[in-house]
Design a protein around this motif. Structure first.
Motif, PDB file in Angstrom:
ATOM      1  N   PRO A  74     -10.573  -2.360  -5.315  1.00  0.00           N
ATOM      2  CA  PRO A  74     -10.031  -2.838  -7.044  1.00  0.00           C
ATOM      3  C   PRO A  74     -10.145  -2.550  -8.408  1.00  0.00           C
ATOM      4  O   PRO A  74     -11.927  -2.974  -9.100  1.00  0.00           O
ATOM      5  N   GLY A  75      -9.431  -1.624  -8.968  1.00  0.00           N
ATOM      6  CA  GLY A  75      -9.694  -1.392 -10.577  1.00  0.00           C
ATOM      7  C   GLY A  75      -9.981   0.209 -10.518  1.00  0.00           C
ATOM      8  O   GLY A  75     -10.255   0.618 -11.866  1.00  0.00           O
ATOM      9  N   THR A  76      -9.871   0.695  -9.536  1.00  0.00           N
ATOM     10  CA  THR A  76     -10.522   1.805  -9.716  1.00  0.00           C
ATOM     11  C   THR A  76      -9.158   2.350 -10.445  1.00  0.00           C
ATOM     12  O   THR A  76      -9.392   3.681 -11.392  1.00  0.00           O
ATOM     13  N   ALA A  77      -7.930   3.065 -10.489  1.00  0.00           N
ATOM     14  CA  ALA A  77      -7.207   2.813 -11.193  1.00  0.00           C
ATOM     15  C   ALA A  77      -7.157   2.712 -12.141  1.00  0.00           C
ATOM     16  O   ALA A  77      -7.005   3.450 -13.599  1.00  0.00           O
ATOM     17  N   VAL A  78      -7.582   1.679 -13.064  1.00  0.00           N
ATOM     18  CA  VAL A  78      -7.455   0.616 -14.533  1.00  0.00           C
ATOM     19  C   VAL A  78      -8.582   1.682 -15.103  1.00  0.00           C
ATOM     20  O   VAL A  78      -7.753   2.686 -15.874  1.00  0.00           O
ATOM     21  N   ILE A  79      -9.507   2.236 -14.287  1.00  0.00           N
ATOM     22  CA  ILE A  79     -10.854   2.526 -14.854  1.00  0.00           C
ATOM     23  C   ILE A  79     -10.395   4.483 -15.342  1.00  0.00           C
ATOM     24  O   ILE A  79     -10.687   4.343 -16.359  1.00  0.00           O
ATOM     25  N   THR A  80     -10.455   4.707 -14.481  1.00  0.00           N
ATOM     26  CA  THR A  80      -9.570   6.332 -14.043  1.00  0.00           C
ATOM     27  C   THR A  80      -8.336   6.476 -15.154  1.00  0.00           C
ATOM     28  O   THR A  80      -8.402   7.524 -15.823  1.00  0.00           O
ATOM     29  N   PHE A  81      -7.584   6.267 -14.534  1.00  0.00           N
ATOM     30  CA  PHE A  81      -6.495   5.785 -15.298  1.00  0.00           C
ATOM     31  C   PHE A  81      -6.208   5.977 -16.780  1.00  0.00           C
ATOM     32  O   PHE A  81      -6.045   6.515 -18.077  1.00  0.00           O
ATOM     33  N   GLY A  82      -7.339   4.627 -16.829  1.00  0.00           N
ATOM     34  CA  GLY A  82      -7.598   4.870 -18.824  1.00  0.00           C
ATOM     35  C   GLY A  82      -8.310   6.061 -19.418  1.00  0.00           C
ATOM     36  O   GLY A  82      -8.085   5.848 -20.433  1.00  0.00           O
ATOM     37  N   ILE A  83      -9.707   6.454 -18.559  1.00  0.00           N
ATOM     38  CA  ILE A  83     -10.288   6.825 -19.393  1.00  0.00           C
ATOM     39  C   ILE A  83      -9.466   8.529 -19.065  1.00  0.00           C
ATOM     40  O   ILE A  83      -9.652   9.032 -20.585  1.00  0.00           O
ATOM     41  N   GLY A  84      -8.333   8.757 -18.977  1.00  0.00           N
ATOM     42  CA  GLY A  84      -7.783   9.724 -18.521  1.00  0.00           C
ATOM     43  C   GLY A  84      -6.833   9.701 -19.646  1.00  0.00           C
ATOM     44  O   GLY A  84      -6.932  11.384 -21.050  1.00  0.00           O
ATOM     45  N   ALA A 111      -0.567   1.990  -8.223  1.00  0.00           N
ATOM     46  CA  ALA A 111      -1.580   2.305  -7.805  1.00  0.00           C
ATOM     47  C   ALA A 111      -2.649   0.880  -7.663  1.00  0.00           C
ATOM     48  O   ALA A 111      -2.629   0.808  -5.930  1.00  0.00           O
ATOM     49  N   GLU A 112      -2.592   0.420  -8.075  1.00  0.00           N
ATOM     50  CA  GLU A 112      -2.946  -0.785  -7.790  1.00  0.00           C
ATOM     51  C   GLU A 112      -2.449  -2.270  -7.036  1.00  0.00           C
ATOM     52  O   GLU A 112      -2.769  -2.945  -6.104  1.00  0.00           O
ATOM     53  N   ALA A 113      -0.932  -2.325  -7.494  1.00  0.00           N
ATOM     54  CA  ALA A 113       0.220  -2.652  -6.325  1.00  0.00           C
ATOM     55  C   ALA A 113      -0.221  -1.963  -4.765  1.00  0.00           C
ATOM     56  O   ALA A 113      -0.446  -3.494  -3.894  1.00  0.00           O
ATOM     57  N   VAL A 114      -0.940  -1.168  -4.682  1.00  0.00           N
ATOM     58  CA  VAL A 114       0.038  -0.879  -3.653  1.00  0.00           C
ATOM     59  C   VAL A 114      -1.462  -0.987  -3.041  1.00  0.00           C
ATOM     60  O   VAL A 114      -1.222  -1.221  -1.573  1.00  0.00           O
ATOM     61  N   PHE A 115      -2.482  -0.483  -3.553  1.00  0.00           N
ATOM     62  CA  PHE A 115      -3.783  -0.993  -2.267  1.00  0.00           C
ATOM     63  C   PHE A 115      -4.135  -1.946  -2.309  1.00  0.00           C
ATOM     64  O   PHE A 115      -4.121  -2.422  -1.249  1.00  0.00           O
ATOM     65  N   ALA A 116      -3.625  -3.118  -3.273  1.00  0.00           N
ATOM     66  CA  ALA A 116      -3.638  -4.821  -3.239  1.00  0.00           C
ATOM     67  C   ALA A 116      -2.559  -5.384  -2.435  1.00  0.00           C
ATOM     68  O   ALA A 116      -3.581  -6.153  -1.087  1.00  0.00           O
ATOM     69  N   LEU A 117      -1.948  -4.698  -1.762  1.00  0.00           N
ATOM     70  CA  LEU A 117      -1.124  -5.269  -0.509  1.00  0.00           C
ATOM     71  C   LEU A 117      -1.618  -4.933   0.919  1.00  0.00           C
ATOM     72  O   LEU A 117      -1.553  -5.821   1.592  1.00  0.00           O
ATOM     73  N   VAL A 118      -1.995  -3.686   1.203  1.00  0.00           N
ATOM     74  CA  VAL A 118      -2.662  -3.229   2.118  1.00  0.00           C
ATOM     75  C   VAL A 118      -4.627  -4.031   2.050  1.00  0.00           C
ATOM     76  O   VAL A 118      -5.593  -3.533   2.867  1.00  0.00           O
ATOM     77  N   ARG A 119      -4.384  -4.365   1.325  1.00  0.00           N
ATOM     78  CA  ARG A 119      -5.582  -5.251   0.899  1.00  0.00           C
ATOM     79  C   ARG A 119      -7.142  -4.091   1.227  1.00  0.00           C
ATOM     80  O   ARG A 119      -7.881  -5.209   1.578  1.00  0.00           O
ATOM     81  N   TYR A 120      -6.786  -2.929   0.648  1.00  0.00           N
ATOM     82  CA  TYR A 120      -7.858  -2.131   0.016  1.00  0.00           C
ATOM     83  C   TYR A 120      -8.787  -1.839   1.459  1.00  0.00           C
ATOM     84  O   TYR A 120      -9.853  -1.300   1.596  1.00  0.00           O
ATOM     85  N   ARG A 121      -7.794  -1.858   2.274  1.00  0.00           N
ATOM     86  CA  ARG A 121      -8.390  -1.652   3.546  1.00  0.00           C
ATOM     87  C   ARG A 121      -7.525  -0.578   4.623  1.00  0.00           C
ATOM     88  O   ARG A 121      -8.705   0.054   5.333  1.00  0.00           O
ATOM     89  N   LYS A 122      -6.969   0.100   4.320  1.00  0.00           N
ATOM     90  CA  LYS A 122      -6.181   1.210   4.498  1.00  0.00           C
ATOM     91  C   LYS A 122      -5.848   2.425   3.432  1.00  0.00           C
ATOM     92  O   LYS A 122      -5.229   2.490   2.214  1.00  0.00           O
ATOM     93  N   TRP A 123      -6.254   3.422   3.903  1.00  0.00           N
ATOM     94  CA  TRP A 123      -6.054   5.053   3.775  1.00  0.00           C
ATOM     95  C   TRP A 123      -5.683   5.731   4.487  1.00  0.00           C
ATOM     96  O   TRP A 123      -5.987   7.188   4.348  1.00  0.00           O
ATOM     97  N   SER A 124      -4.749   5.114   5.198  1.00  0.00           N
ATOM     98  CA  SER A 124      -4.162   5.966   6.343  1.00  0.00           C
ATOM     99  C   SER A 124      -3.452   7.551   5.283  1.00  0.00           C
ATOM    100  O   SER A 124      -2.768   7.269   4.330  1.00  0.00           O
ATOM    101  N   LEU A 125      -3.119   8.513   5.822  1.00  0.00           N
ATOM    102  CA  LEU A 125      -1.901   9.165   5.211  1.00  0.00           C
ATOM    103  C   LEU A 125      -0.721   8.774   4.544  1.00  0.00           C
ATOM    104  O   LEU A 125      -0.308   8.309   3.768  1.00  0.00           O
ATOM    105  N   PRO A 126      -0.044   7.954   5.612  1.00  0.00           N
ATOM    106  CA  PRO A 126       1.225   7.056   4.954  1.00  0.00           C
ATOM    107  C   PRO A 126       0.917   6.737   4.328  1.00  0.00           C
ATOM    108  O   PRO A 126       2.080   6.054   3.034  1.00  0.00           O
ATOM    109  N   VAL A 127      -0.633   5.569   4.227  1.00  0.00           N
ATOM    110  CA  VAL A 127      -0.277   5.143   2.738  1.00  0.00           C
ATOM    111  C   VAL A 127      -0.342   5.655   1.385  1.00  0.00           C
ATOM    112  O   VAL A 127       0.028   4.688   0.499  1.00  0.00           O
ATOM    113  N   MET A 128      -1.254   6.703   1.612  1.00  0.00           N
ATOM    114  CA  MET A 128      -1.615   7.829   0.435  1.00  0.00           C
ATOM    115  C   MET A 128      -0.299   8.460   0.392  1.00  0.00           C
ATOM    116  O   MET A 128      -0.180   8.788  -1.307  1.00  0.00           O
ATOM    117  N   LEU A 129       0.432   9.123   0.775  1.00  0.00           N
ATOM    118  CA  LEU A 129       2.280   9.383   0.638  1.00  0.00           C
ATOM    119  C   LEU A 129       2.958   8.005  -0.467  1.00  0.00           C
ATOM    120  O   LEU A 129       2.976   8.757  -1.164  1.00  0.00           O
TER     121      LEU A 129
END
Length: 201
Positions: A74-84, A111-129
């Motif tokens: 959690p927070g990866t998007a905050v830091i990465t997009f922030g630095i970007g 991004a943070e909302a999507v991965f929070a919804l799947v509780r940072y446990r699902k990284w399948s193709l549908p989730v990434m799409l």
């Protein structure tokens, strides 16, 4: 109950030095890539206007999603997009400094909302799409206000939005999954969650 609490805590592990370095590297690489994308954008605009330029939208977002897919904290998007956003602002942007931070903020929220919804446990193709496509609409709304897209007309706006979402799905979501898995198989990411969690099943 204790096992569940431990799992919950493990999700919010602190970022390692390697995590930060990777996020910074991807953000820096994106800033460089954006310079070339801006030139490509101008070419596409001359060929097919706003519809043509919409086809590469996903490439602007991929660095943040790729960081999330690899690090999975959690927070990866905050830091990465922030630095970007900061790096792009210092390098100069054809779209203005404000756009760097507004776009980053939009990507972060989704991004943070999507991965929070799947509780940072699902990284399948549908989730990434889903993540790749979902990051588009909010920024498109703000971009329309900032850059005067309203003058395009309703039909063009709707077509451009659909094309951008598809670009987000393919050039951000799908490409992230393909790149992330390829890097994981190469052995370069042995110390990151993308490899460790796959090994754990």
């Amino acid at each position: 109950m204790k096992d569940q609490e431990r799992k919950g805590v493990s999700v919010f592990k602190a970022f390692t030095t390697l995590d930060i370095v990777l996020m910074a590297m991807l953000a820096a690489a994106n800033a460089v890539m954006t310079v070339f994308l801006s030139q490509l954008n101008q070419v596409l605009n001359g060929i097919g206007g706003p519809i043509a330029t919409s086809t590469i939208t996903g490439l602007y977002m991929i660095y943040g999603l790729l960081a999330y897919y690899i690090i999975r904290k959690p927070g990866t998007a905050v830091i990465t997009f922030g630095i970007g956003a900061v790096v792009q602002a210092f390098m100069g942007s054809a779209y203005g400094i404000a756009s760097c931070f507004v776009a980053a903020a939009c990507y972060i929220v989704v991004a943070e909302a999507v991965f929070a919804l799947v509780r940072y446990r699902k990284w399948s193709l549908p989730v990434m799409l889903l993540a790749g496509g979902a990051m588009v609409p909010i920024w498109f709304f703000f971009a329309a206000l900032m850059f005067g897209y309203i003058k395009w007309g309703t039909d063009i706006l709707l077509i451009a939005l659909v094309v951008r979402i598809l670009s987000g799905v393919v050039l951000c979501g799908l490409l992230t999954k393909l790149l992330g898995d390829a890097l994981a198989r190469s052995g370069l990411l042995r110390r990151f969650a993308v490899v460790k969690r796959e090994a754990q099943g």
